[in-house]
Scaffold this motif. Structure first.
Motif, PDB file in Angstrom:
ATOM      1  N   LEU A  87       0.887  -1.170   0.000  1.00 22.97           N
ATOM      2  CA  LEU A  87       0.000   0.000   0.000  1.00 22.97           C
ATOM      3  C   LEU A  87       0.915   1.206   0.000  1.00 22.97           C
ATOM      4  N   ARG A  88       0.765   2.054  -0.995  1.00 25.99           N
ATOM      5  CA  ARG A  88       1.650   3.201  -1.146  1.00 25.99           C
ATOM      6  C   ARG A  88       0.994   4.476  -0.643  1.00 25.99           C
ATOM      7  N   LEU A  89       1.827   5.430  -0.248  1.00 28.36           N
ATOM      8  CA  LEU A  89       1.389   6.774   0.102  1.00 28.36           C
ATOM      9  C   LEU A  89       1.881   7.687  -0.999  1.00 28.36           C
ATOM     10  N   HIS A  90       0.994   8.534  -1.498  1.00 25.92           N
ATOM     11  CA  HIS A  90       1.313   9.415  -2.620  1.00 25.92           C
ATOM     12  C   HIS A  90       0.793  10.804  -2.270  1.00 25.92           C
ATOM     13  N   VAL A  91       1.694  11.754  -2.128  1.00 28.61           N
ATOM     14  CA  VAL A  91       1.313  13.134  -1.810  1.00 28.61           C
ATOM     15  C   VAL A  91       1.646  13.998  -3.020  1.00 28.61           C
ATOM     16  N   VAL A  92       0.648  14.709  -3.528  1.00 26.38           N
ATOM     17  CA  VAL A  92       0.804  15.539  -4.726  1.00 26.38           C
ATOM     18  C   VAL A  92       0.695  17.006  -4.323  1.00 26.38           C
ATOM     19  N   ALA A  93       1.714  17.778  -4.660  1.00 23.00           N
ATOM     20  CA  ALA A  93       1.751  19.202  -4.305  1.00 23.00           C
ATOM     21  C   ALA A  93       0.805  20.017  -5.178  1.00 23.00           C
ATOM     22  N   ASN A  94       0.415  21.170  -4.657  1.00 21.46           N
ATOM     23  CA  ASN A  94      -0.428  22.105  -5.411  1.00 21.46           C
ATOM     24  C   ASN A  94       0.271  22.544  -6.693  1.00 21.46           C
ATOM     25  N   SER A  95       1.563  22.877  -6.577  1.00 24.80           N
ATOM     26  CA  SER A  95       2.333  23.346  -7.742  1.00 24.80           C
ATOM     27  C   SER A  95       3.798  22.983  -7.525  1.00 24.80           C
ATOM     28  N   ASP A  96       4.638  23.424  -8.436  1.00 24.15           N
ATOM     29  CA  ASP A  96       6.067  23.185  -8.304  1.00 24.15           C
ATOM     30  C   ASP A  96       6.800  24.347  -7.635  1.00 24.15           C
TER      31      ASP A  96
ATOM     32  N   LEU B  42      10.103  -1.503  -7.074  1.00 21.83           N
ATOM     33  CA  LEU B  42       8.701  -1.647  -7.440  1.00 21.83           C
ATOM     34  C   LEU B  42       8.571  -1.290  -8.913  1.00 21.83           C
ATOM     35  N   PRO B  43       8.185  -2.257  -9.747  1.00 24.03           N
ATOM     36  CA  PRO B  43       8.054  -1.961 -11.170  1.00 24.03           C
ATOM     37  C   PRO B  43       6.900  -0.996 -11.444  1.00 24.03           C
ATOM     38  N   GLN B  44       6.954  -0.389 -12.603  1.00 24.95           N
ATOM     39  CA  GLN B  44       5.860   0.470 -13.038  1.00 24.95           C
ATOM     40  C   GLN B  44       4.587  -0.364 -13.046  1.00 24.95           C
ATOM     41  N   GLY B  45       3.484   0.260 -12.638  1.00 22.63           N
ATOM     42  CA  GLY B  45       2.222  -0.467 -12.673  1.00 22.63           C
ATOM     43  C   GLY B  45       1.171   0.172 -11.801  1.00 22.63           C
ATOM     44  N   LYS B  46       0.094  -0.549 -11.619  1.00 23.09           N
ATOM     45  CA  LYS B  46      -1.011  -0.087 -10.785  1.00 23.09           C
ATOM     46  C   LYS B  46      -0.821  -0.634  -9.379  1.00 23.09           C
ATOM     47  N   TYR B  47      -0.959   0.255  -8.395  1.00 18.61           N
ATOM     48  CA  TYR B  47      -0.796  -0.110  -6.992  1.00 18.61           C
ATOM     49  C   TYR B  47      -1.928   0.492  -6.174  1.00 18.61           C
ATOM     50  N   GLN B  48      -2.286  -0.195  -5.098  1.00 22.53           N
ATOM     51  CA  GLN B  48      -3.200   0.372  -4.123  1.00 22.53           C
ATOM     52  C   GLN B  48      -2.449   1.481  -3.403  1.00 22.53           C
ATOM     53  N   ALA B  49      -3.107   2.611  -3.195  1.00 22.16           N
ATOM     54  CA  ALA B  49      -2.416   3.742  -2.584  1.00 22.16           C
ATOM     55  C   ALA B  49      -3.383   4.655  -1.865  1.00 22.16           C
ATOM     56  N   VAL B  50      -2.814   5.397  -0.936  1.00 18.18           N
ATOM     57  CA  VAL B  50      -3.476   6.533  -0.308  1.00 18.18           C
ATOM     58  C   VAL B  50      -2.901   7.745  -1.025  1.00 18.18           C
ATOM     59  N   ARG B  51      -3.749   8.439  -1.758  1.00 21.85           N
ATOM     60  CA  ARG B  51      -3.295   9.615  -2.525  1.00 21.85           C
ATOM     61  C   ARG B  51      -3.842  10.867  -1.851  1.00 21.85           C
ATOM     62  N   VAL B  52      -2.928  11.761  -1.470  1.00 25.81           N
ATOM     63  CA  VAL B  52      -3.280  13.024  -0.833  1.00 25.81           C
ATOM     64  C   VAL B  52      -2.947  14.120  -1.834  1.00 25.81           C
ATOM     65  N   VAL B  53      -3.976  14.821  -2.289  1.00 27.08           N
ATOM     66  CA  VAL B  53      -3.799  15.873  -3.294  1.00 27.08           C
ATOM     67  C   VAL B  53      -4.003  17.216  -2.619  1.00 27.08           C
TER      68      VAL B  53
END
Length: 155
Positions: free
Chosen positions: A36-45, A124-135
């Protein structure tokens, strides 16, 4: 007979390449089901938004570490993330407010595409993973990710 040798070699090469690709796909699928991955996406760069992203990530990892450390498999970790989704969002919002930002925060739990990523000896190879995505905000900035289960970003 000799004119069929190149065709036979080509067919063998295609068969082996397909078998290898299938093996890699199967390996990535079984690995993807175990994390299970954690993915945090920033508002901008912008520097401020990237710094905020890291602060949010640090606080989420800190807040969730005790609970995720008790999980025994990825499915249990995913169920925990679903139960704690509101808490994860609240942690992110608290960090953002403390830094003077009022972007909206969205938390998604599901299956998402990821590029290949290595964590020391684990790849971890490229692919689809279960994740918690925080945008955060518009979610147009660079992102950060780690593995919640097994707890690689918790260490």
């Amino acid at each position: 007979m000799q004119k069929y040798v190149p065709v036979a070699v080509l067919m063998l090469a295609l068969l082996l390449a397909g078998s290898y690709s299938f093996y890699e796909y199967e390996k990535s699928q079984s690995l993807a089901g175990g994390v299970l991955r954690l993915h945090v996406v920033a508002n901008s760069d912008s520097v401020a938004d990237q710094s905020l992203k890291l602060a949010v990530k640090d606080r989420i990892v800190e807040a969730m570490r005790p609970e995720f450390a008790k999980t025994h498999d990825a499915d249990e970790a995913r169920k925990l993330a679903l139960r704690e989704k509101g808490q994860i969002k609240a942690v992110a919002e608290t960090v953002m407010r403390a830094q003077g930002c009022d972007y909206p925060v969205n938390v998604y739990i599901g299956e998402f595409d990821f590029p290949a990523k290595s964590y020391g000896n684990l790849v971890l190879p490229q692919g689809k993973y279960q994740a918690v995505r925080v945008v955060l905000g518009e979610g147009q900035g660079k992102n950060w990710w780690c593995v919640l289960f097994p707890p690689l970003c918790m260490v």
